[in-house]
Design a protein around this motif. Structure first.
Motif, mmCIF file in Angstrom:
data_model
loop_
_atom_site.group_PDB
_atom_site.id
_atom_site.type_symbol
_atom_site.label_atom_id
_atom_site.label_comp_id
_atom_site.label_asym_id
_atom_site.label_seq_id
_atom_site.Cartn_x
_atom_site.Cartn_y
_atom_site.Cartn_z
ATOM 1 N N TYR A 204 0.775 -1.234 0.000
ATOM 2 C CA TYR A 204 0.000 0.000 0.000
ATOM 3 C C TYR A 204 0.811 1.291 0.000
ATOM 4 O O TYR A 204 0.240 2.367 -0.102
ATOM 5 C CB TYR A 204 -0.963 0.011 1.186
ATOM 6 C CG TYR A 204 -0.274 -0.130 2.519
ATOM 7 C CD1 TYR A 204 0.060 -1.381 3.017
ATOM 8 C CD2 TYR A 204 0.065 0.992 3.275
ATOM 9 C CE1 TYR A 204 0.710 -1.527 4.224
ATOM 10 C CE2 TYR A 204 0.717 0.856 4.482
ATOM 11 C CZ TYR A 204 1.038 -0.409 4.951
ATOM 12 O OH TYR A 204 1.687 -0.537 6.140
ATOM 13 N N THR B 220 -3.517 8.631 -8.192
ATOM 14 C CA THR B 220 -3.650 7.698 -7.070
ATOM 15 C C THR B 220 -4.312 6.404 -7.517
ATOM 16 O O THR B 220 -3.837 5.314 -7.198
ATOM 17 C CB THR B 220 -4.469 8.349 -5.938
ATOM 18 O OG1 THR B 220 -3.838 9.578 -5.593
ATOM 19 C CG2 THR B 220 -4.497 7.470 -4.712
ATOM 20 N N VAL B 221 -5.408 6.526 -8.286
ATOM 21 C CA VAL B 221 -6.121 5.328 -8.720
ATOM 22 C C VAL B 221 -5.222 4.442 -9.580
ATOM 23 O O VAL B 221 -5.242 3.219 -9.464
ATOM 24 C CB VAL B 221 -7.405 5.715 -9.485
ATOM 25 C CG1 VAL B 221 -8.003 4.506 -10.184
ATOM 26 C CG2 VAL B 221 -8.420 6.319 -8.535
ATOM 27 N N VAL C 138 -6.318 12.536 -8.076
ATOM 28 C CA VAL C 138 -7.177 11.351 -8.012
ATOM 29 C C VAL C 138 -6.730 10.293 -9.018
ATOM 30 O O VAL C 138 -6.539 9.127 -8.681
ATOM 31 C CB VAL C 138 -8.645 11.754 -8.245
ATOM 32 C CG1 VAL C 138 -9.498 10.524 -8.435
ATOM 33 C CG2 VAL C 138 -9.143 12.578 -7.077
ATOM 34 N N SER D 224 -7.438 -0.319 -6.459
ATOM 35 C CA SER D 224 -6.467 -0.578 -7.530
ATOM 36 C C SER D 224 -5.556 -1.741 -7.158
ATOM 37 O O SER D 224 -5.164 -2.540 -8.003
ATOM 38 C CB SER D 224 -5.614 0.663 -7.785
ATOM 39 O OG SER D 224 -6.409 1.814 -7.912
ATOM 40 N N ARG D 225 -5.213 -1.805 -5.867
ATOM 41 C CA ARG D 225 -4.318 -2.878 -5.415
ATOM 42 C C ARG D 225 -4.993 -4.242 -5.592
ATOM 43 O O ARG D 225 -4.388 -5.196 -6.076
ATOM 44 C CB ARG D 225 -3.939 -2.642 -3.949
ATOM 45 C CG ARG D 225 -2.834 -3.517 -3.447
ATOM 46 C CD ARG D 225 -2.343 -3.028 -2.102
ATOM 47 N NE ARG D 225 -3.419 -2.873 -1.145
ATOM 48 C CZ ARG D 225 -3.857 -1.718 -0.657
ATOM 49 N NH1 ARG D 225 -3.309 -0.593 -1.023
ATOM 50 N NH2 ARG D 225 -4.849 -1.676 0.202
ATOM 51 N N SER E 128 -1.880 4.457 -9.616
ATOM 52 C CA SER E 128 -0.523 4.362 -9.058
ATOM 53 C C SER E 128 0.493 4.993 -10.012
ATOM 54 O O SER E 128 1.531 4.424 -10.294
ATOM 55 C CB SER E 128 -0.123 2.913 -8.813
ATOM 56 O OG SER E 128 -1.154 2.207 -8.229
ATOM 57 N N GLU F 206 -3.943 3.012 -3.526
ATOM 58 C CA GLU F 206 -5.399 2.962 -3.606
ATOM 59 C C GLU F 206 -5.896 1.517 -3.440
ATOM 60 O O GLU F 206 -5.528 0.628 -4.195
ATOM 61 C CB GLU F 206 -5.840 3.559 -4.949
ATOM 62 C CG GLU F 206 -7.300 3.428 -5.278
ATOM 63 C CD GLU F 206 -8.215 3.942 -4.186
ATOM 64 O OE1 GLU F 206 -7.892 4.979 -3.579
ATOM 65 O OE2 GLU F 206 -9.240 3.292 -3.923
ATOM 66 N N ASP F 207 -6.770 1.304 -2.435
ATOM 67 C CA ASP F 207 -7.219 -0.046 -2.085
ATOM 68 C C ASP F 207 -7.789 -0.807 -3.280
ATOM 69 O O ASP F 207 -7.427 -1.948 -3.538
ATOM 70 C CB ASP F 207 -8.293 0.010 -0.982
ATOM 71 C CG ASP F 207 -7.720 0.491 0.340
ATOM 72 O OD1 ASP F 207 -6.508 0.270 0.557
ATOM 73 O OD2 ASP F 207 -8.456 1.083 1.137
ATOM 74 N N PHE G 235 -12.539 9.384 -10.298
ATOM 75 C CA PHE G 235 -12.304 8.241 -9.427
ATOM 76 C C PHE G 235 -13.147 7.057 -9.870
ATOM 77 O O PHE G 235 -12.667 5.945 -10.060
ATOM 78 C CB PHE G 235 -12.663 8.635 -7.994
ATOM 79 C CG PHE G 235 -12.402 7.568 -6.987
ATOM 80 C CD1 PHE G 235 -11.107 7.337 -6.560
ATOM 81 C CD2 PHE G 235 -13.433 6.795 -6.483
ATOM 82 C CE1 PHE G 235 -10.840 6.348 -5.639
ATOM 83 C CE2 PHE G 235 -13.175 5.803 -5.564
ATOM 84 C CZ PHE G 235 -11.872 5.579 -5.135
ATOM 85 N N TRP H 68 0.514 12.391 -6.993
ATOM 86 C CA TRP H 68 0.828 11.269 -6.105
ATOM 87 C C TRP H 68 1.811 11.736 -5.029
ATOM 88 O O TRP H 68 1.639 11.468 -3.850
ATOM 89 C CB TRP H 68 1.437 10.165 -6.966
ATOM 90 C CG TRP H 68 1.776 8.899 -6.272
ATOM 91 C CD1 TRP H 68 0.971 7.803 -6.157
ATOM 92 C CD2 TRP H 68 2.997 8.577 -5.608
ATOM 93 N NE1 TRP H 68 1.632 6.829 -5.453
ATOM 94 C CE2 TRP H 68 2.863 7.269 -5.111
ATOM 95 C CE3 TRP H 68 4.180 9.264 -5.386
ATOM 96 C CZ2 TRP H 68 3.877 6.644 -4.403
ATOM 97 C CZ3 TRP H 68 5.192 8.642 -4.682
ATOM 98 C CH2 TRP H 68 5.036 7.346 -4.195
#
Lengths: 518, 306
Positions: free
Chosen positions: A39, B251-252, B248, A232-233, B254, A229-230, B145, B260
């Motif tokens: 994470y 982050t989504v 956003v 996405s992981r 990565s 991001e939960d 998102f 980020w």
């Protein structure tokens, strides 16, 4: 004319699609590369300067300690094959494994151990894990494979401090190059050698063919990917790009468990969650009030609703996985609203009172706060929830008592040494009020302090266990906390992947990763 | 023209100075102790003080600011609280991914947005106008998102056409660009449509048609060029926002860009990185505004700078 325009647009779209290209056949990860989705990025790879679980998890592949932890957080031998402690818990002697070499070819021996711990206990080095080892007074190289630590004062939990994932043995040659180099270029004796670190993206380690343990490691490469991001992981796990993803949230657990070729791995953590009640001020000074609040909370309902069942009510002031834990009340503090109301009346609050609960902003924390709010409303304790972002929360919590405005604090704690001392002393010891440590309840009990000190003054584990059991019983009856629950760590695993798991402290161990078939 | 440019560039200096002062003062006022955040909740007070001294936070604010200014003037923005790396190299490393994502998204959004806008304007009040209007309004209103996760689960987890995230091959660029570009494309389409419709009603368009010019050339040479000015302003503005890191979307997916980095730095109270990022974002906006102003002159001969 209009037809022309439409045609032009169609061509543009078609070109765009062509540029994207045809569907690629999904590439299976190479048979011997394990991809681990975590994470957050690591902060440093210098173990003695590490206090985040991600860095510790990566360091664990490259380094060994004198001792380490088993999956259930018991101490096991690593570079030390055996050890003994003096009865007064002041002298610790380790016998070391012979024939071990660091990844850079340097020989591992007692001198290397001395260099490592001399470095961390030197305050001028300004290392973040200084206080774990500052009690070491001197280190003696008895012979090539025997090293002796003498402490400034007795410290019964010292073996756990050595097993702490920060206590790893670094190549003396690498230490000589300085801390900045060490943070980015770890050199240890572990099963994997460091290859590369693309910050924010990935860390790659590869098999150490000269690793001292026969049959290990079983994969050629491990790639750590950092996916904050939960959703996405978990997507990465489901698509097959990763073999292991941690953590999986309770909300996602069911979807992960249902997906073919993917399984959910739930293991008990050593996290204890609680509401610390300010015992020096307001209604919470009264023990009856604090007990009433414990009766008013239905922990099993909270576990079911907030944790989707992946937890259990606390039955002591620490999780059962902690070394030297003793159960105080089977099944946890009973849920009894009538009794709670009676206690409140007896304490002089028949009509309840208003209070403020400080908590974090994570979704699950919010839901937990709302559940507590609703349950306490039943006994007319009107809770105002005050969620705060991590930095702010930490700042207001760590204010000294004169400036500290807290009433109730929703918190969680995992003792990073895995031992009862670090589960109780920082949270409930009389000398650990903020800003020193995390005693958010401002709890102080002379008998508890005496027991904690006695347990630290001996290496006799039976006596330590007895001390902590007694301290736990006192804390439980005086209820400086609302004792909530112990949670499970949830991870997702692809079929054919074994030897990868989250430890109770929230770090990940991939040293024995094995991939078969898929 | 060149004296205008020099003047504009000089004007940036006091602005950036003000921004640096504001950012510094702001982070001082924000609650949160970077030393405690870095040392962790289970650190003893002793550990926290060690960290504080190492970060230089035991010195007064004004001293720190003067040091910062002196070093910043020679391109040294200090070291990250979190990793100890030089801030300039951290920000530099995350700038590339954001630039790539922004440029790709703006190109995608401009092509799609202008195309759709043109189609709508030409076929005003037909079914295709209504349908694409609904689609673009939906594009503007869909939170990135949600759209990002939808694309991940449909195209990456379901069909496995693209990776779920991270920055790797060109393929990994597709989903973030679609997600980031969708809203921008829709906005451009709406702008382009209304601007084009306005110009289509002008008399010189009727003249152009009257002299027998093919409709294609009427649109490309006369209408589009005149309708472009507000659209260019809008694209510039959107580009500025994209360059500030799409928090956003990064982050989504990565995506290791500036957005980020911003999220990471805020949670760690990594002030040196944050101050440098804010300065960079301000500089980007100043430069983009300048470029947009210069583009006006290119598009509209009546605009000139002396």
């Amino acid at each position: 004319m209009n037809k022309n325009m439409a045609g032009l647009l169609a061509v543009v779209v078609a070109l765009a699609l062509l540029a994207i290209g045809p569907a690629q056949t999904p590439v299976r990860a190479q048979a011997k590369t394990a991809t681990i989705a975590l994470y957050a990025d690591a902060v440093t790879l210098d173990p003695y300067d590490t206090n985040d679980n991600l860095s510790l998890s990566v360091e664990r592949t490259v380094y060994d300690g004198l001792v380490g932890f088993t999956p259930d957080m018991k101490v096991k031998p690593q570079l030390a094959t055996s050890w003994e402690a003096s009865p007064d818990a002041r002298v610790f002697t380790f016998r070391l494994r012979r024939g071990v070499k660091f990844h850079d070819g340097t020989v591992f021996n007692a001198e290397a151990v001395k260099i490592n711990f001399d470095r961390v206990r030197d305050p001028a080095q300004k290392l973040r894990r200084y206080s774990l080892y500052e009690m070491i007074d001197s280190i003696t190289v008895v012979d090539e494979s025997t090293v002796r630590f003498t402490l400034r004062r007795p410290f019964g939990a010292m073996l756990y401090n050595f097993a702490h994932p920060a206590g790893r043995i670094i190549s003396p040659a690498a230490i000589a190059k300085g801390g900045a180099s060490l943070a980015r270029n770890p050199v240890g004796t572990g099963p994997f050698k460091f290859v590369s670190w693309a910050p924010g993206r990935e860390i790659v380690v590869e098999r150490n063919p000269e690793f001292w343990e026969a049959g290990q490691p079983r994969v050629d490469r491990i790639v750590f990917k950092f996916i904050p991001e939960d959703a996405s992981r978990v997507a990465m796990l489901l698509s097959g790009e990763a073999q292991f993803a941690f953590p999986v949230t309770g909300v996602q657990a069911e979807a992960v468990a249902k997906t073919p070729d993917v399984s959910l791995d739930a293991r008990w953590s050593i996290y204890a969650y609680y509401v610390a009640l300010h015992t020096q001020r307001g209604p919470f000074r009264n023990m009856l009030v604090r007990q009433a609040l414990n009766y008013a909370i239905d922990k099993n309902a909270i576990v079911k609703v907030v944790l989707r069942g992946y937890g259990r009510a606390l039955d002591a002031p620490m999780a059962p996985g902690v070394a030297n834990y003793t159960q105080v009340q089977a099944g946890g503090w009973p849920y009894d609203v009538a009794k709670a109301k009676a206690l409140l009346s007896e304490a002089g609050f028949p009509n309840g009172f208003p209070t403020v609960l400080w908590l974090g902003t994570a979704t699950e924390t919010q839901r937990l706060g709302e559940a507590i709010q609703q349950m306490l409303a039943q006994i007319n304790v009107k809770v105002e929830l005050q969620p705060m972002e991590a930095g702010t929360l930490s700042a207001v919590r760590f204010k000294p008592i004169e400036e500290n405005l807290s009433q109730a604090n929703l918190a969680g704690w995992s003792p990073s040494t895995g031992d009862a001392d670090w589960a109780l002393r920082p949270l409930l010891g009389g000398g650990t009020w903020p800003p020193t440590l995390f005693n958010l309840a401002f709890y102080k009990n002379a008998k508890v302090d005496e027991l904690l000190a006695d347990a630290l003054g001996t290496a006799d584990e039976a006596r330590r266990a007895k001390d902590y059991a007694e301290a736990s019983r006192i804390v439980w009856s005086e209820a400086p906390w609302i004792f909530l629950y112990n949670s499970q760590n949830l991870a997702g695993l692809r079929a054919g992947t074994t030897g990868v798991y989250a430890l109770g402290d929230g770090t990940v161990d991939v040293r024995e990763a094995t991939l078969t078939g898929k | 023209m060149s004296s205008y440019l020099v003047r504009r560039l000089w004007q940036m200096v006091p602005i950036l100075f003000g921004v640096s002062l504001g950012a510094f003062a702001f982070f001082q006022a924000v609650p949160g102790d970077p030393a405690r955040m870095l040392a962790g909740p289970d650190a003893t007070l002793q550990d926290v003080q060690i960290v504080r001294a190492r970060l230089g936070l035991d010195r007064p604010l004004i001293v720190r600011y003067v040091y910062f200014l002196r070093n910043a003037l020679v391109g040294d923005f200090g070291r990250s609280f979190r990793s100890g790396e030089p801030v300039a190299s951290i920000v530099g490393r995350h700038f590339g991914p954001t630039l790539l994502l922004s440029v790709a998204s703006v190109v995608f959004a401009t092509v799609t947005g202008l195309g759709v806008g043109l189609l709508q304007a030409v076929r005003r009040n037909t079914v295709s106008d209504y349908v694409s209007t609904v689609v673009s309004v939906a594009g503007i209103s869909t939170p990135p998102f949600f759209l990002g996760l939808l694309l991940i689960y449909l195209l990456a987890v379901g069909l496995r056409w693209f990776p779920t995230g991270g920055m790797g091959t060109a393929r990994s660029l597709v989903l973030p660009v679609l997600t980031l570009g969708a809203g921008v494309a829709a906005t451009i389409a709406r702008f382009a449509r209304s601007s084009l419709l306005e110009v289509l009603g002008e008399e010189f368009v009727r003249t152009a048609r009257a002299k027998g010019l093919e409709e294609r050339w009427v649109l490309l040479k006369h209408v589009l060029r005149n309708a472009l000015i507000p659209v260019v302003t809008m694209i510039g503005l959107q580009f500025g926002f994209l360059l500030s890191g799409a928090i956003v979307v990064e982050t989504v997916f990565s995506w290791p860009g500036l957005g980020w980095l911003m999220v990471q730095s805020i949670s760690f109270r990594d002030y040196p990185v944050l101050v440098a990022e804010i300065l960079l974002f301000s500089l980007q906006f100043l430069v983009i505004n300048l470029v947009v102003d210069l583009l006006y002159a290119g598009l509209d001969p009546r605009v000139s700078y002396g």
